[in-house]
Design a protein around this motif. Structure first.
Motif, PDB file in Angstrom:
ATOM      1  N   MET A  57       0.965  -1.210   0.016  1.00 23.16           N
ATOM      2  CA  MET A  57      -0.021   0.025   0.094  1.00 23.16           C
ATOM      3  C   MET A  57       0.725   1.206   0.067  1.00 23.16           C
ATOM      4  O   MET A  57       1.801   1.358   0.853  1.00 23.16           O
ATOM      5  N   THR A  58       0.776   2.020  -1.080  1.00 18.75           N
ATOM      6  CA  THR A  58       1.367   3.622  -0.936  1.00 18.75           C
ATOM      7  C   THR A  58       0.499   4.375  -0.143  1.00 18.75           C
ATOM      8  O   THR A  58      -0.497   4.806  -0.676  1.00 18.75           O
ATOM      9  N   ASP A  59       0.900   4.797   1.080  1.00 18.98           N
ATOM     10  CA  ASP A  59       0.223   5.564   1.784  1.00 18.98           C
ATOM     11  C   ASP A  59       0.151   7.008   1.124  1.00 18.98           C
ATOM     12  O   ASP A  59      -0.821   7.760   1.336  1.00 18.98           O
ATOM     13  N   PHE A  60       1.333   7.594   1.005  1.00 24.21           N
ATOM     14  CA  PHE A  60       1.477   8.952   0.366  1.00 24.21           C
ATOM     15  C   PHE A  60       2.751   9.102  -0.466  1.00 24.21           C
ATOM     16  O   PHE A  60       3.716   8.244  -0.169  1.00 24.21           O
ATOM     17  N   THR A  61       2.785   9.945  -1.191  1.00 18.39           N
ATOM     18  CA  THR A  61       4.060  10.536  -2.107  1.00 18.39           C
ATOM     19  C   THR A  61       4.040  11.755  -1.831  1.00 18.39           C
ATOM     20  O   THR A  61       3.068  12.374  -2.602  1.00 18.39           O
ATOM     21  N   ILE A  62       5.126  12.503  -1.744  1.00 21.49           N
ATOM     22  CA  ILE A  62       5.165  13.880  -1.678  1.00 21.49           C
ATOM     23  C   ILE A  62       6.412  14.305  -2.674  1.00 21.49           C
ATOM     24  O   ILE A  62       7.514  13.881  -2.337  1.00 21.49           O
ATOM     25  N   ILE A  63       5.883  15.295  -3.639  1.00 18.41           N
ATOM     26  CA  ILE A  63       7.229  15.622  -4.434  1.00 18.41           C
ATOM     27  C   ILE A  63       7.132  17.134  -3.943  1.00 18.41           C
ATOM     28  O   ILE A  63       6.259  18.134  -4.149  1.00 18.41           O
ATOM     29  N   GLY A  64       8.269  17.587  -3.276  1.00 13.71           N
ATOM     30  CA  GLY A  64       8.362  19.120  -2.685  1.00 13.71           C
ATOM     31  C   GLY A  64       9.065  20.258  -3.661  1.00 13.71           C
ATOM     32  O   GLY A  64       8.953  21.306  -3.132  1.00 13.71           O
ATOM     33  N   ARG A  65       9.416  19.551  -4.819  1.00 14.86           N
ATOM     34  CA  ARG A  65      10.235  20.668  -5.682  1.00 14.86           C
ATOM     35  C   ARG A  65      10.140  20.072  -6.938  1.00 14.86           C
ATOM     36  O   ARG A  65      10.206  18.917  -7.172  1.00 14.86           O
ATOM     37  N   GLU A  66       9.670  20.882  -7.790  1.00 13.91           N
ATOM     38  CA  GLU A  66       9.951  20.552  -9.247  1.00 13.91           C
ATOM     39  C   GLU A  66      11.357  20.609 -10.082  1.00 13.91           C
ATOM     40  O   GLU A  66      12.328  21.217  -9.332  1.00 13.91           O
ATOM     41  N   GLY A  67      11.550  19.904 -11.004  1.00 15.63           N
ATOM     42  CA  GLY A  67      12.779  19.955 -11.765  1.00 15.63           C
ATOM     43  C   GLY A  67      13.893  19.141 -11.186  1.00 15.63           C
ATOM     44  O   GLY A  67      14.951  19.240 -11.775  1.00 15.63           O
TER      45      GLY A  67
END
Length: 223
Positions: free
Chosen positions: A72-82
């Motif tokens: 189970m993937t609880d969450f994925t956070i991408i905090g910055r682009e590029g």
């Protein structure tokens, strides 16, 4: 970029990750700081951060259920682009899960995830971080191979107030991409175990699980 596991709320990286969660997710989706103590110490819950130049720029939490052979993937956070954070996290997570399944003599059956449906709920801005935009995230997860489990879905609020949270789909990433349905009893077992930590279950969730218990298989649809 480094992929670093967090196993204690005393880890300075955890405080940075929790702040990032509060910036990105709605309040009902974020577990309080102190309540993370036991989950982080649970060997079955895997929390990793992406660290770039000493800064937490992304994070993911997931778990592997050996007896069910699903994750189970609880969450994925991408905090910055590029920076390619999304691809980095997805690749490292998959490598870790494949190794966990192999250690039990298995090939991973698949992975659950809850996915916002921005076509129903349009007020999630996710801290103004564009890669976290629900439309973007939904399309990315579709590209990864996730499919929508075709039933009306709600989940208990992580504030443990007995409220039902809607506007999401429960999805599944099958290892066999041609798979077009999922066992209903697997879904029930997974949901019952996953939300056992929240004693205050909304009636809508209880009724949803009861309906699933009376089914054999549930179709997997494109998202």
């Amino acid at each position: 970029m480094q992929y670093i596991r967090i196993a204690s709320i005393d880890d300075p990286l955890f405080a940075r990750m929790h702040r990032l969660m509060q910036e990105v997710f709605p309040p009902e989706e974020v577990l309080a700081f102190d309540l993370w103590k036991e989950p982080l110490e649970d060997p079955g819950i895997r929390v990793f951060v992406a660290v770039h130049e000493g800064e937490v720029v992304g994070a993911t939490e997931y778990r592997y259920y050996a007896d069910l052979n699903v994750a189970m993937t609880d969450f994925t956070i991408i905090g910055r682009e590029g920076l390619g954070i999304g691809r980095f996290l997805a690749r490292e997570r998959q490598k870790d899960l494949n190794a966990l399944a192999a250690a039990h003599g298995k090939q991973l059956y698949g992975m659950f995830a809850e996915i916002y449906d921005p076509y129903r709920v349009e007020n999630h801005e996710f801290g103004g971080i564009k890669p976290m935009d629900p439309f973007v995230r939904r399309e990315v997860l579709s590209h990864l191979g996730y499919k929508r489990i075709d039933f009306p879905y709600v989940h208990p609020s992580w504030q443990n107030d007995g409220e039902a949270v809607s506007g999401l789909d429960l999805c599944f990433l099958p290892t066999n991409e041609d798979q077009d349905s999922l066992e209903a009893d697997l879904i029930v077992t997974f949901l019952t175990r996953y939300y056992a930590v929240l004693p205050q279950k909304p009636q809508a969730w209880v009724e949803m699980v009861e309906r699933l218990s009376g089914m054999d298989r549930v179709p997997l649809r494109p998202i």
